[in-house]
Write a protein that holds these residues in place. Structure first.
Motif, short mmCIF file in Angstrom:
data_model
loop_
_atom_site.label_atom_id
_atom_site.label_comp_id
_atom_site.label_asym_id
_atom_site.label_seq_id
_atom_site.Cartn_x
_atom_site.Cartn_y
_atom_site.Cartn_z
N GLY A 1 165.22 77.26 4.16
CA GLY A 1 164.05 78.10 4.03
C GLY A 1 163.71 78.79 5.34
O GLY A 1 164.29 78.50 6.39
N GLY A 2 162.76 79.70 5.26
CA GLY A 2 162.35 80.40 6.47
C GLY A 2 161.53 81.62 6.14
O GLY A 2 161.08 81.81 5.01
N LEU A 3 161.36 82.45 7.16
CA LEU A 3 160.61 83.70 7.04
C LEU A 3 161.61 84.85 6.94
O LEU A 3 162.51 84.97 7.77
N VAL A 4 161.42 85.68 5.94
CA VAL A 4 162.34 86.80 5.72
C VAL A 4 161.54 88.00 5.24
O VAL A 4 160.50 87.83 4.58
N GLN A 5 162.01 89.18 5.58
CA GLN A 5 161.34 90.39 5.13
C GLN A 5 161.67 90.67 3.67
O GLN A 5 162.74 90.27 3.16
#
Length: 128
Positions: free
Chosen positions: A9-13
């Motif tokens: 998981g993570g931060l993505v545009q």
């Protein structure tokens, strides 16, 4: 210790991609059907994708169909969820769950179906 561990998981545009992994510890994942679920803040948990023990059958929620792909690598004791063309509404905590029951795919997708193991979840955040 028998457990499932999600990662990736993570931060993505918005429009981007992520690949989630669900790895089993202490048991052999190839003997289990797997479901991926997600829960957004303030919302109920919802099913996203499922794969049978053999890997021959997969299914997806309408909201992710054509964008997400579930696959398993039994040699690595891992099930993956490839997420492409991510949207803001895909944000949430993603969980995998494992069931040893020999049931049809459509059983696994039912809200009453009980899984043997659940992971702790991995956060996916899609930004604009």
């Amino acid at each position: 210790q028998l457990q499932l561990v999600e990662s990736g998981g993570g931060l993505v545009q918005s429009g981007g991609s992520l690949r989630l992994s669900c790895t089993a510890s202490g048991f052999t994942l190839e003997n289990y059907g797997i479901g991926w679920f997600r829960q957004a803040p303030g919302k109920e948990r919802e099913g996203v994708s499922w794969i049978t023990r053999s890997g021959h059958d997969t299914t997806y929620a309408d909201s992710v169909k054509g964008r997400f792909t579930i696959a398993r690598d039994n040699a690595k004791n891992t099930v993956y969820l490839q997420m492409n063309s991510l949207k803001l509404e895909d944000t949430g905590v993603y969980y995998c769950a494992a069931s040893s029951a020999l049931v049809p795919m459509n059983y696994m997708t039912q809200p009453w179906f009980e899984y043997d193991y659940w992971g702790q979840g991995t956060q996916v955040t899609v930004s604009s």
